[in-house]
Design a protein around this motif. Structure first.
Motif, PDB file in Angstrom:
ATOM      1  N   ASN A 207       3.123  11.208  -5.275  1.00 36.90           N
ATOM      2  CA  ASN A 207       1.991  10.277  -5.238  1.00 36.90           C
ATOM      3  C   ASN A 207       2.176   9.189  -4.182  1.00 36.90           C
ATOM      4  N   GLY A 208       3.187   9.343  -3.292  1.00 35.00           N
ATOM      5  CA  GLY A 208       3.376   8.387  -2.220  1.00 35.00           C
ATOM      6  C   GLY A 208       4.322   7.262  -2.593  1.00 35.00           C
ATOM      7  N   GLU A 209       4.663   6.466  -1.588  1.00 39.67           N
ATOM      8  CA  GLU A 209       5.563   5.331  -1.762  1.00 39.67           C
ATOM      9  C   GLU A 209       5.019   4.137  -0.989  1.00 39.67           C
ATOM     10  N   THR A 210       5.412   2.949  -1.401  1.00 41.31           N
ATOM     11  CA  THR A 210       5.015   1.762  -0.653  1.00 41.31           C
ATOM     12  C   THR A 210       5.889   1.647   0.595  1.00 41.31           C
TER      13      THR A 210
ATOM     14  N   VAL B  76      10.109  10.849  -0.503  1.00 42.37           N
ATOM     15  CA  VAL B  76       8.896  10.242  -1.033  1.00 42.37           C
ATOM     16  C   VAL B  76       8.343  11.058  -2.193  1.00 42.37           C
TER      17      VAL B  76
ATOM     18  N   SER C 116       2.815   5.312   8.193  1.00 37.26           N
ATOM     19  CA  SER C 116       2.509   3.902   7.980  1.00 37.26           C
ATOM     20  C   SER C 116       1.768   3.260   9.146  1.00 37.26           C
TER      21      SER C 116
ATOM     22  N   LYS D 295       0.838  -1.208   0.000  1.00 41.38           N
ATOM     23  CA  LYS D 295       0.000   0.000   0.000  1.00 41.38           C
ATOM     24  C   LYS D 295       0.870   1.254   0.000  1.00 41.38           C
ATOM     25  N   LYS D 296       0.482   2.212  -0.834  1.00 41.68           N
ATOM     26  CA  LYS D 296       1.232   3.464  -0.876  1.00 41.68           C
ATOM     27  C   LYS D 296       0.837   4.348   0.308  1.00 41.68           C
TER      28      LYS D 296
ATOM     29  N   ASN E 222       9.358   0.231  -0.119  1.00 42.29           N
ATOM     30  CA  ASN E 222      10.355   1.190  -0.588  1.00 42.29           C
ATOM     31  C   ASN E 222      10.814   2.112   0.526  1.00 42.29           C
TER      32      ASN E 222
ATOM     33  N   LYS F 186       1.514   8.277   2.198  1.00 44.16           N
ATOM     34  CA  LYS F 186       1.926   9.651   1.958  1.00 44.16           C
ATOM     35  C   LYS F 186       2.705  10.144   3.169  1.00 44.16           C
TER      36      LYS F 186
END
Length: 696
Positions: free
Chosen positions: A388-391, A385, A364, A339-340, A394, A342
């Motif tokens: 559009n966000g990162e998982t 980051v 998170s 899941k991404k 990552n 922000k």
């Protein structure tokens, strides 16, 4: 799809997780557990803790937890146990059970958690794990022997390489990215190998006995000089090629045959925990020193032709938290890993790795506990980051790379625990927080003075580089002294306040007041360091002697030296760069003219002579200035020196040790004292400017 699969596989391999049912490697070193199930025996450990810290040491974090939970927890065997208490961590927990928090702290720092019962209530203590400490101690005991074994292998390998034909077969596999070319074919390495194969008998024994053995290209009676000539040309050609490729706008250095005659090649074994073989190629050519990048990197294809390389001792491994065994992690849609999220960008432009880790934890919902040996070195103003966000996967990779830690996962508690990759080395290089805080305070108030900077000498080996020289806040007080001078400054640093005051007085400190056995050891270390430095060549030895001479002698040497250069190298003095003089001839002439030079610079080791000496710390007023560097569009630099306003007093220190036949001048720290932080220096300049305007 391939990228996703790679990330999943990498995470499984590098981020083992906690689980209820696990299989533990019986060889894994484990910290002593508090109890089989501490939460059942102490219900207080089940209470949830929400806590954040980005810039604290372990003892401060523990103190905060004690205040929040009421559970008595001690840090270290005592308050003097700073090797445990001062370990740096970043902690951000979200409703994490206290028992998990304590285990996370000790697992991240490779420590142990013990408990005792006092008046019917459990008390806990975080201490060094004796098993881990023994592994670390044994590892560093083995390093010197391993370094010498590897240096011997390098020597054997280079001799063998010299006997191989120049037209070696092409590599059977592609070269790794670490090498731009096969080093066994490198002309510089091949030339160096030929030099080493031609060295006279006994050279190797002298080098490994601790001597710095030097050879000159101008020594036509030695066959080695032919290969030094070839090596020198290869090195300079490579330098010019690199400059043409990477800095075409810069003027190409020009070298003459006369420069070649000043080339020297020296071999020595470096000091330190892991001794290594080091050749130095130098030439006084007006363009500085031309070093050899000694990295043979001999390829696997030559294994059958070269002696087998010795293996270094394995570094101590981290305590393994229980690892996942056959338990699949769901990376599908809706899982926390894929899941991404922000991550909110830290607002502070001086945000650190710790600030970004806390931002990841809050975004998170995971708790994160990890060592932090990076934030004091560098600020990271921007969040890594994407918009559009990162998982989370990552994000974990980011933390591993930037904080240089490896993480374990407790999925049930949503906890990430991170240990520094080289924890055993970083723990040994830890600096006591009280010394760092003292320097911080002085930088921003009265300024760091000589006796404050002397504290650096008390730090463990390597700690000064880690916490002072490489620190973004303390690097302005970074200084060093050479092997000749260091023992004498350590002597001064160990003096009582009364003896330091005497050393700074006009009369100085009479050394008969101190322990003679201790003094003899100091002077022998200084003499040993001087011998190492003065083996570079005769002229360097005379230059040190000239610096050690008294002012009257120095005033006679300077005009003589200028006259000698004018006579032997007419028109050269005053030219740009260093004059490529025959330093041996100059040294011989200088010794003949000033025979007292040698006597004045020699460090005595005779106890009866040492007891008659007087030590004095000399203070020299300086004219301070600000150095401004302006870069133009063509990459050239303009350097401007501006005098500071009147009243901004600074000074330098050195040490003199004198007796009837001894006149030692010991170099001081290469700083102007007092040392201020940039912010404090700016404040002082503004204040002085205002005072100056009022006076006018």
């Amino acid at each position: 799809m391939k990228t996703t699969l790679f990330v999943v596989i990498t995470l499984i391999l590098t981020l083992p997780a906690f689980a209820d049912k696990v299989t533990v490697d019986p060889n894994t070193i484990k910290a002593p557990a508090v109890e089989t199930d501490p939460v059942k025996l102490d219900s207080r450990l089940a209470q949830k803790v929400t806590y954040t810290s980005t810039n604290k040491r372990l003892h401060s974090i523990v103190d905060d937890i004690v205040k929040q939970t009421g559970v008595m927890i001690y840090c270290g065997k005592s308050k003097e146990d700073w090797q445990v208490r001062d370990l740096p961590l970043v902690v951000c927990t979200n409703e994490l059970p206290l028992g998990k928090l304590l285990r996370g702290l000790v697992d991240a720092t490779q420590l142990a958690l013990t408990s005792t019962t006092v008046k019917g209530e459990k008390q806990y203590r975080i201490i060094r794990d004796p098993v881990q400490e023994k592994l670390v101690e044994d590892y560093y005991k083995k390093l010197p022997e391993a370094g010498l074994a590897h240096a011997n292998w390098e020597w054997d390998a280079m001799i063998k390489l010299a006997s191989l034909p120049d037209n070696l077969p092409e590599p059977k596999q592609e070269l790794s990215q670490d090498y731009s070319r096969d080093r066994s074919r490198d002309p510089i390495i091949r030339s160096l190998a030929k030099v080493m194969a031609a060295l006279p008998p006994g050279t190797r024994e002298r080098v490994f006995a601790g001597e710095r053995v030097m050879f000159k290209a101008s020594d036509v009676s030695s066959p080695v000089s032919v290969y030094i000539d070839q090596l020198y040309r290869e090195v300079l050609a490579n330098l010019q090629q690199d400059m043409a490729k990477f800095a075409p706008e810069m003027k190409q250095p020009q070298f003459s045959e006369a420069d070649l005659q000043t080339a020297t090649l020296a071999f020595h074994i470096t000091d330190g925990e892991y001794p290594s073989l080091h050749p130095d190629l130098e030439s006084r050519n007006g363009n500085g020193i031309c070093p050899i990048n000694y990295d043979p990197g001999l390829r696997d294809e030559l294994k059958d032709r070269l002696p087998e390389q010795p293996k270094d001792p394995e570094p101590p491994s981290a305590q393994c938290a229980p690892c996942m065994q056959g338990v699949a992690i769901n990376y599908g849609e809706g899982s926390p890993w894929g899941k991404k999220i922000k991550v909110e960008k830290p607002k502070d432009e001086n945000a650190t790795v710790a600030d970004n880790i806390v931002a990841i934890a809050k975004a998170s919902g995971f708790s994160i506990i990890c060592e932090d040996f990076r934030s004091h070195k560098q600020a990271y103003g921007d969040s890594f980051v994407a918009d559009n966000g990162e998982t989370l996967v990552n994000c974990i990779f980011y933390m591993q790379n930037e904080a240089q830690v490896s993480f374990w996962i407790d999925q049930d508690s949503k906890l990430l625990v991170g240990t520094s990759h080289r924890w055993y080395d970083l723990h040994r290089k830890l600096a006591p927080i009280n010394i760092l805080n003292h320097l911080y305070d002085k930088l921003n108030s009265d300024g760091v003075e000589l006796d404050d900077a002397m504290m650096i000498l008390d730090l463990p080996q390597g700690a000064a580089s880690e916490w002072i020289y490489d620190s973004r806040d303390l690097s302005s007080v970074a200084w060093s002294v050479n092997e000749r001078s260091e023992p004498f400054w350590k002597l001064y640093n160990a003096l009582s306040a009364e003896d330091k005051a005497l050393a700074k007085s006009e009369a100085g400190l009479a050394l008969f007041r101190l322990d003679l056995n201790y003094l003899v050891d100091v002077f022998r270390k200084g003499a040993k360091g001087a011998a190492k430095e003065e083996t570079r060549d005769e002229f360097d030895s005379i230059a040190k002697a000239m610096h050690a001479a008294d002012p009257e002698l120095h005033s006679r040497i300077t005009p003589w030296l200028e006259k000698w250069v004018d006579e032997h190298y007419p028109g050269m003095r005053g030219s740009d760069g260093e004059i490529p003089v025959d330093r041996d001839a100059m040294a011989a002439a200088m010794l003949e003219q000033f025979p007292e030079l040698k006597r004045a610079s020699q460090i005595p080791t005779d106890p009866s002579a040492i007891a008659k000496l007087t030590l004095r710390i000399n203070k020299h007023e300086q004219t301070p200035f600000v150095t401004t560097v302006t870069k133009s569009t063509d990459r050239s630099e303009t350097i401007r020196h501006e005098s500071r306003p009147d009243g901004f007093k600074k000074h330098m220190y050195d040490m003199s040790i004198k007796g009837d036949d001894v006149n030692l001048q010991i170099d001081g720290p290469y700083l102007m004292f007092p040392v201020y932080s940039p912010e404090r220096a700016a404040e002082l300049q503004k204040e002085m400017q205002k005072n100056s305007e009022k006076t006018e």
